[in-house]
Motif scaffolding. Structure first.
Motif: not given
Length: 210
Positions: A135-148, A166-172, A177-183
């Protein structure tokens, strides 16, 4: 429940219920794609008063220690199939449930907590072919590598193949930050667990034909 929506839900549930592996992908490129298995196992309607699944995902070498476990509630809304996601509070007691399905008895309403902002919305392309995004809105949050981070997730299900990225982007900053890099990961369905699903599992009532 509307009979057309009921049919869409049941078709979708039958297709996703089962076991999947990316063994072929891992054999071709083990450096970037470890061998992973995951399972979508139907659970009783009474747990969430709705059709729902337990899922677990683990590395091939350690099937009894899944690194991801969730509960998924299915419903139909605004022409989309919605997969609402929940956390298991007692996930350690359910780990390895595909190998021992008696462990599914540990799943109760009291041990489930909704993951706000983490629902997946699936579009029906045609029978057996679905495309989903979180779902849209950047609302599914989790900490990885000490980053939100917020989760970006895309799934395509077609012809017993489950493609996910799937991948995780820094909330700010929105930086990766993490996730699929090679497809995307490409999983093939190897176990079918949807054969016995029917109207009673979808809406909690026995079919009028019973």
């Amino acid at each position: 429940m509307d009979s057309i929506n009921n049919k869409h839900l049941l078709d979708f549930a039958k297709i996703i219920a089962g076991g999947y592996t990316n063994k072929l992908q891992a054999q071709k490129d083990s450096k970037n794609f470890p061998h992973i298995n995951f399972y979508f196992i139907p659970i009783p309607w009474s747990i969430l008063n709705a059709p729902a699944f337990y899922s677990e995902q683990s590395y091939e070498y350690d099937p009894w220690a899944p690194y991801r476990q969730n509960i998924h509630k299915l419903f139909f809304n605004n022409m989309n199939l919605i997969m609402e996601n929940y956390m298991l509070i007692n996930k350690e007691r359910v780990a390895g449930a595909y190998q021992n399905q008696k462990l599914l008895k540990e799943i109760t309403k009291e041990k489930i907590s909704i993951r706000n902002g983490c629902s997946m919305l699936f579009e029906i392309i045609k029978f057996g072919h679905y495309i989903g995004e979180i779902e849209a809105g950047k609302k599914c949050l989790l900490y990885r590598s000490s980053e939100l981070t917020y989760l970006i997730s895309k799934v395509e299900i077609k012809n017993k193949v489950w493609i996910s990225e799937e991948k995780g982007l820094n909330k700010t900053t929105d930086k990766y930050v993490w996730g699929s890099e090679k497809g995307p990961f490409i999983f093939n369905k190897t176990v079918d667990l949807g054969q016995d699903l029917g109207e009673e599992w979808i809406n909690g009532q026995k079919s009028s034909n019973n």
